[in-house]
Motif scaffolding. Structure first.
Motif, PDB file in Angstrom:
ATOM      1  N   UNK A 132       0.794  -1.226   0.000  1.00  0.00           N
ATOM      2  CA  UNK A 132       0.000   0.000   0.000  1.00  0.00           C
ATOM      3  C   UNK A 132       0.826   1.275   0.000  1.00  0.00           C
ATOM      4  N   UNK A 133       2.148   1.152   0.096  1.00  0.00           N
ATOM      5  CA  UNK A 133       2.986   2.351   0.207  1.00  0.00           C
ATOM      6  C   UNK A 133       2.958   3.212  -1.053  1.00  0.00           C
ATOM      7  N   UNK A 134       2.842   2.610  -2.217  1.00  0.00           N
ATOM      8  CA  UNK A 134       2.852   3.396  -3.460  1.00  0.00           C
ATOM      9  C   UNK A 134       1.640   4.323  -3.514  1.00  0.00           C
ATOM     10  N   UNK A 135       0.456   3.781  -3.301  1.00  0.00           N
ATOM     11  CA  UNK A 135      -0.758   4.608  -3.348  1.00  0.00           C
ATOM     12  C   UNK A 135      -0.715   5.716  -2.300  1.00  0.00           C
ATOM     13  N   UNK A 136      -0.268   5.383  -1.095  1.00  0.00           N
ATOM     14  CA  UNK A 136      -0.197   6.394  -0.036  1.00  0.00           C
ATOM     15  C   UNK A 136       0.811   7.487  -0.391  1.00  0.00           C
ATOM     16  N   UNK A 137       1.947   7.104  -0.940  1.00  0.00           N
ATOM     17  CA  UNK A 137       2.970   8.080  -1.322  1.00  0.00           C
ATOM     18  C   UNK A 137       2.454   9.012  -2.410  1.00  0.00           C
ATOM     19  N   UNK A 138       1.838   8.456  -3.435  1.00  0.00           N
ATOM     20  CA  UNK A 138       1.317   9.273  -4.540  1.00  0.00           C
ATOM     21  C   UNK A 138       0.214  10.202  -4.031  1.00  0.00           C
ATOM     22  N   UNK A 139      -0.635   9.711  -3.147  1.00  0.00           N
ATOM     23  CA  UNK A 139      -1.671  10.575  -2.561  1.00  0.00           C
ATOM     24  C   UNK A 139      -1.018  11.702  -1.760  1.00  0.00           C
ATOM     25  N   UNK A 140       0.048  11.389  -1.026  1.00  0.00           N
ATOM     26  CA  UNK A 140       0.785  12.410  -0.285  1.00  0.00           C
ATOM     27  C   UNK A 140       1.362  13.478  -1.200  1.00  0.00           C
ATOM     28  N   UNK A 141       1.917  13.065  -2.336  1.00  0.00           N
ATOM     29  CA  UNK A 141       2.453  14.015  -3.328  1.00  0.00           C
ATOM     30  C   UNK A 141       1.345  14.962  -3.781  1.00  0.00           C
ATOM     31  N   UNK A 142       0.194  14.406  -4.098  1.00  0.00           N
ATOM     32  CA  UNK A 142      -0.926  15.228  -4.584  1.00  0.00           C
ATOM     33  C   UNK A 142      -1.402  16.232  -3.538  1.00  0.00           C
ATOM     34  N   UNK A 143      -1.469  15.795  -2.273  1.00  0.00           N
ATOM     35  CA  UNK A 143      -1.947  16.689  -1.212  1.00  0.00           C
ATOM     36  C   UNK A 143      -0.931  17.793  -0.930  1.00  0.00           C
ATOM     37  N   UNK A 144       0.346  17.447  -0.866  1.00  0.00           N
ATOM     38  CA  UNK A 144       1.384  18.468  -0.662  1.00  0.00           C
ATOM     39  C   UNK A 144       1.311  19.510  -1.774  1.00  0.00           C
ATOM     40  N   UNK A 145       1.152  19.052  -2.989  1.00  0.00           N
ATOM     41  CA  UNK A 145       1.048  19.952  -4.137  1.00  0.00           C
ATOM     42  C   UNK A 145      -0.203  20.822  -4.031  1.00  0.00           C
ATOM     43  N   UNK A 146      -1.326  20.221  -3.664  1.00  0.00           N
ATOM     44  CA  UNK A 146      -2.589  20.951  -3.530  1.00  0.00           C
ATOM     45  C   UNK A 146      -2.495  22.040  -2.469  1.00  0.00           C
ATOM     46  N   UNK A 147      -1.778  21.757  -1.382  1.00  0.00           N
ATOM     47  CA  UNK A 147      -1.637  22.733  -0.304  1.00  0.00           C
ATOM     48  C   UNK A 147      -0.642  23.844  -0.638  1.00  0.00           C
ATOM     49  N   UNK A 148       0.079  23.699  -1.735  1.00  0.00           N
ATOM     50  CA  UNK A 148       0.999  24.748  -2.164  1.00  0.00           C
ATOM     51  C   UNK A 148       2.344  24.756  -1.464  1.00  0.00           C
ATOM     52  N   UNK A 149       2.669  23.664  -0.776  1.00  0.00           N
ATOM     53  CA  UNK A 149       4.019  23.566  -0.205  1.00  0.00           C
ATOM     54  C   UNK A 149       5.003  23.332  -1.343  1.00  0.00           C
ATOM     55  N   UNK A 150       6.232  23.804  -1.172  1.00  0.00           N
ATOM     56  CA  UNK A 150       7.268  23.502  -2.162  1.00  0.00           C
ATOM     57  C   UNK A 150       7.470  21.994  -2.164  1.00  0.00           C
ATOM     58  N   UNK A 151       7.477  21.395  -3.331  1.00  0.00           N
ATOM     59  CA  UNK A 151       7.525  19.948  -3.456  1.00  0.00           C
ATOM     60  C   UNK A 151       8.628  19.519  -4.403  1.00  0.00           C
ATOM     61  N   UNK A 152       9.361  18.518  -3.983  1.00  0.00           N
ATOM     62  CA  UNK A 152      10.305  17.848  -4.874  1.00  0.00           C
ATOM     63  C   UNK A 152      10.168  16.354  -4.611  1.00  0.00           C
ATOM     64  N   UNK A 153      10.606  15.575  -5.565  1.00  0.00           N
ATOM     65  CA  UNK A 153      10.638  14.134  -5.344  1.00  0.00           C
ATOM     66  C   UNK A 153      12.088  13.688  -5.430  1.00  0.00           C
TER      67      UNK A 153
END
Length: 171
Positions: A132-153
């Motif tokens: 389940x880690x992949x789905x949770x990680x990708x969801x985390x990426x989307x939420x961080x991006x939605x909140x407008x935090x600076x994001x890198x992978x």
């Protein structure tokens, strides 16, 4: 006075505990240890003052997995109030919780680097060894991006994924 006059960036390991069990990881979170695996929360105020006195400009919170550290919000808030920019490197799994992620931002988190180890569920979870880690990680990426935090992978390159780097970038 020594060569170092001030610290611009400090990488602070909060815990060696992790909700993944990556094949390459140094934290050894699932191995028995007689040592405490987390920063002792009683020292958060003292640590914040120490970093402020050193005129640290930026702190990057790492682990293990820093989102598992119980005093995370308080520490981020303390550092931010001292004018220190706070970033974090995470596997992104706990960031799937919108309210948790929003709380990080509200307390002063500035940026997040999220680790993506594979281009799909099977390749990612072969490395993280966490169902389940992949789905949770990708969801985390989307939420961080939605909140407008600076994001890198980021991706740790190893034998398990070196032949899939282009696929990881495109995913």
């Amino acid at each position: 006075m020594g060569i170092v006059k001030e610290f611009n960036v400090v990488w602070l390991s909060l815990t060696y505990n992790c909700n993944n069990n990556c094949v390459w990881c140094y934290s050894a979170s699932n191995r028995k240890s007689r040592y405490e695996k987390s920063l002792i929360s009683d020292y958060e105020n003292e640590l914040t003052s120490f970093l402020s006195d050193l005129k640290v400009k930026r702190v990057i919170l790492i682990g293990g997995e820093p989102t598992l550290y119980k005093g995370l919000l308080k520490l981020i808030n303390n550092l931010s109030k001292e004018g220190i920019i706070v970033g974090m490197v995470s596997n992104g799994r706990r960031l799937k919780d919108y309210s948790f992620c929003e709380g990080l931002k509200e307390n002063g988190l500035n940026s997040v680097g999220i680790s993506i180890e594979g281009y799909d569920q099977q390749s990612h979870e072969a490395i993280t060894q966490a169902k389940g880690s992949y789905e949770e990680t990708i969801k985390g990426v989307r939420i961080v991006n939605k909140l407008g935090l600076r994001l890198s992978t980021n991706t740790v390159i190893g034998r398990c994924n070196i032949n899939n780097l282009e696929k990881i970038v495109k995913a």
